[in-house]
Design a protein around this motif. Structure first.
Motif, short mmCIF file in Angstrom:
data_model
loop_
_atom_site.label_atom_id
_atom_site.label_comp_id
_atom_site.label_asym_id
_atom_site.label_seq_id
_atom_site.Cartn_x
_atom_site.Cartn_y
_atom_site.Cartn_z
N ILE A 156 48.75 3.40 21.48
CA ILE A 156 50.05 2.81 21.77
C ILE A 156 50.60 3.51 23.00
O ILE A 156 50.68 4.74 23.05
CB ILE A 156 51.02 2.97 20.59
CG1 ILE A 156 50.49 2.21 19.36
CG2 ILE A 156 52.42 2.47 20.94
CD1 ILE A 156 51.28 2.44 18.10
N THR A 157 50.97 2.75 24.03
CA THR A 157 51.45 3.33 25.27
C THR A 157 52.92 3.02 25.49
O THR A 157 53.35 1.87 25.33
CB THR A 157 50.64 2.82 26.48
OG1 THR A 157 50.74 1.40 26.56
CG2 THR A 157 49.18 3.20 26.33
N THR A 204 47.24 10.31 32.47
CA THR A 204 47.42 9.09 31.68
C THR A 204 46.09 8.62 31.09
O THR A 204 46.02 8.23 29.92
CB THR A 204 48.03 7.98 32.55
OG1 THR A 204 49.30 8.41 33.04
CG2 THR A 204 48.20 6.69 31.75
N GLU A 205 45.05 8.68 31.89
CA GLU A 205 43.73 8.24 31.44
C GLU A 205 43.25 9.06 30.25
O GLU A 205 42.50 8.56 29.40
CB GLU A 205 42.73 8.34 32.59
CG GLU A 205 41.32 7.87 32.26
CD GLU A 205 41.24 6.41 31.87
OE1 GLU A 205 40.27 6.04 31.18
OE2 GLU A 205 42.13 5.63 32.25
N LEU A 206 43.68 10.32 30.16
CA LEU A 206 43.28 11.18 29.05
C LEU A 206 43.61 10.54 27.71
O LEU A 206 42.80 10.58 26.78
CB LEU A 206 43.95 12.55 29.16
CG LEU A 206 43.71 13.51 27.99
CD1 LEU A 206 42.23 13.87 27.86
CD2 LEU A 206 44.56 14.77 28.14
N ALA A 207 44.79 9.96 27.60
CA ALA A 207 45.20 9.33 26.33
C ALA A 207 44.24 8.21 25.95
O ALA A 207 43.87 8.06 24.77
CB ALA A 207 46.62 8.81 26.44
N PHE A 208 43.85 7.41 26.92
CA PHE A 208 42.91 6.31 26.66
C PHE A 208 41.57 6.85 26.17
O PHE A 208 40.96 6.28 25.27
CB PHE A 208 42.72 5.46 27.93
CG PHE A 208 43.91 4.61 28.29
CD1 PHE A 208 43.96 3.28 27.93
CD2 PHE A 208 44.99 5.14 28.99
CE1 PHE A 208 45.06 2.48 28.26
CE2 PHE A 208 46.08 4.38 29.32
CZ PHE A 208 46.12 3.04 28.96
N GLN A 209 41.14 7.95 26.78
CA GLN A 209 39.83 8.50 26.42
C GLN A 209 39.88 9.23 25.07
O GLN A 209 38.91 9.21 24.32
CB GLN A 209 39.34 9.44 27.51
CG GLN A 209 39.11 8.75 28.85
CD GLN A 209 38.16 7.58 28.75
OE1 GLN A 209 37.17 7.63 28.02
NE2 GLN A 209 38.45 6.51 29.47
N ILE A 213 53.27 8.88 25.63
CA ILE A 213 54.59 8.78 26.25
C ILE A 213 54.39 9.21 27.70
O ILE A 213 54.26 10.39 27.99
CB ILE A 213 55.63 9.66 25.54
CG1 ILE A 213 55.69 9.31 24.03
CG2 ILE A 213 57.01 9.50 26.17
CD1 ILE A 213 56.65 10.18 23.23
N ASP A 214 54.34 8.23 28.58
CA ASP A 214 53.85 8.46 29.94
C ASP A 214 54.99 8.70 30.92
O ASP A 214 55.93 7.92 31.01
CB ASP A 214 53.03 7.24 30.39
CG ASP A 214 52.13 7.54 31.57
OD1 ASP A 214 51.73 8.71 31.73
OD2 ASP A 214 51.82 6.61 32.32
#
Length: 286
Positions: free
Chosen positions: A59-60, A44-49, A118-119
């Motif tokens: 957008i989460t 999940t953190e990958l998307a933020f980074q 899309i988590d």
């Protein structure tokens, strides 16, 4: 600062070479990047980074067991509209007042190229991924209540995470670029720790990593501790000023590491270590 076109990691996130290659391949192919791996490995953190590195809006969409694919597009509140019509509310004349935009709609309307997360897609019903195939392919969808077609201004960078709780449909998998985040080896884990705790004593890290990987290797463990749990444990060790020597303790009565609640997350695993400690004590008496 201008947006980047390639992901090279960030100073807050240790990305392996194969992970960077996967992210950039998905961006080049304009396909969703499906990320799998153990819980706590930074999916999940990958998307933020990626969003941070690309200077892109994020957008989460956090998927739950009750989530339906249509909610990612939009939701029509017919109940409220009926109630308002009974009350003579003027808002009922415009159906758009009762349309709630979903995460895909938000992503499609973004002016800059966004990152869409899309988590935990595997939490939803098995039909959920298939129900998104057309929209993810064509980057558009039709709103029946208003008669309009919503098209993406530009294709978002889509990251989809899965904890492997259930198999995803083949048709969905064919449309994704896939990457499995392997559990970090010791050298990579050392870098991850250094990023989060740059001033930590290296002797403490060394002993903690010894204990951490020994725990992960114990046969019969129901839930192996993850990266995030190691980081929590180290934070507690520093906060309680636990000396590195305490982690080197050979006394079998102290087989369970201090503050183990950060690492062992269910009673079955705690009981397993208690039994190991009991056996070790009995052997030491013989």
């Amino acid at each position: 600062m201008a947006a980047r076109t390639r992901f090279e990691g960030t100073d807050k996130y240790v990305a392996t070479d194969d992970l960077k290659i996967a992210v950039n391949a998905a961006i080049t192919l304009e396909r969703p990047l499906l990320i799998k791996g153990e819980p706590g490995t930074g999916k999940t953190e990958l998307a933020f980074q990626v969003a941070d590195a690309m200077k892109a809006p994020l957008i989460t969409w956090h998927v739950k067991s009750t989530t339906k694919a249509i909610q990612g597009l939009y939701e029509y509140d017919a109940v409220t509209r009926l109630r308002d019509s009974q009350l003579g509310d003027e808002r009922v004349k415009d159906v758009k007042n009762y349309i709630k935009k979903g995460k895909l709609w938000d992503a499609f309307e973004m002016k800059g190229r966004p990152v869409l997360l899309i988590d935990e897609i595997d939490k939803a019903d098995i039909e959920f991924p298939n129900d998104l195939l057309l929209e993810l392919d064509r980057m558009e969808f039709f709103v029946y209540e208003t008669g309009e077609t919503i098209k993406a201004a530009q294709r978002p960078i889509i990251l989809i995470t899965s904890n492997n709780e259930k198999e995803l449909p083949d048709a969905f998998l064919r449309r994704c670029f896939f990457h499995y985040i392997k559990f970090p080896e010791r050298d990579t884990m050392q870098k991850i720790v250094d990023v989060h705790y740059p001033n930590i004593k290296q002797k403490l890290v060394s002993e903690a990593l010894n204990v951490f990987y020994q725990i992960r290797d114990v046969p019969g463990l129901k839930k192996k501790p993850s990266t995030s749990e190691l980081l929590d444990w180290l934070k507690l060790l520093m906060n309680e000023d636990i000396p590195p020597e305490a982690l080197k303790e050979k006394d079998p009565t102290k087989l369970i590491p201090p503050l183990h609640g950060a690492l062992l997350k269910n009673e079955q695993d705690v009981h397993l270590f208690e039994r190991l400690a009991f056996l070790a004590r009995r052997e030491s008496r013989n």
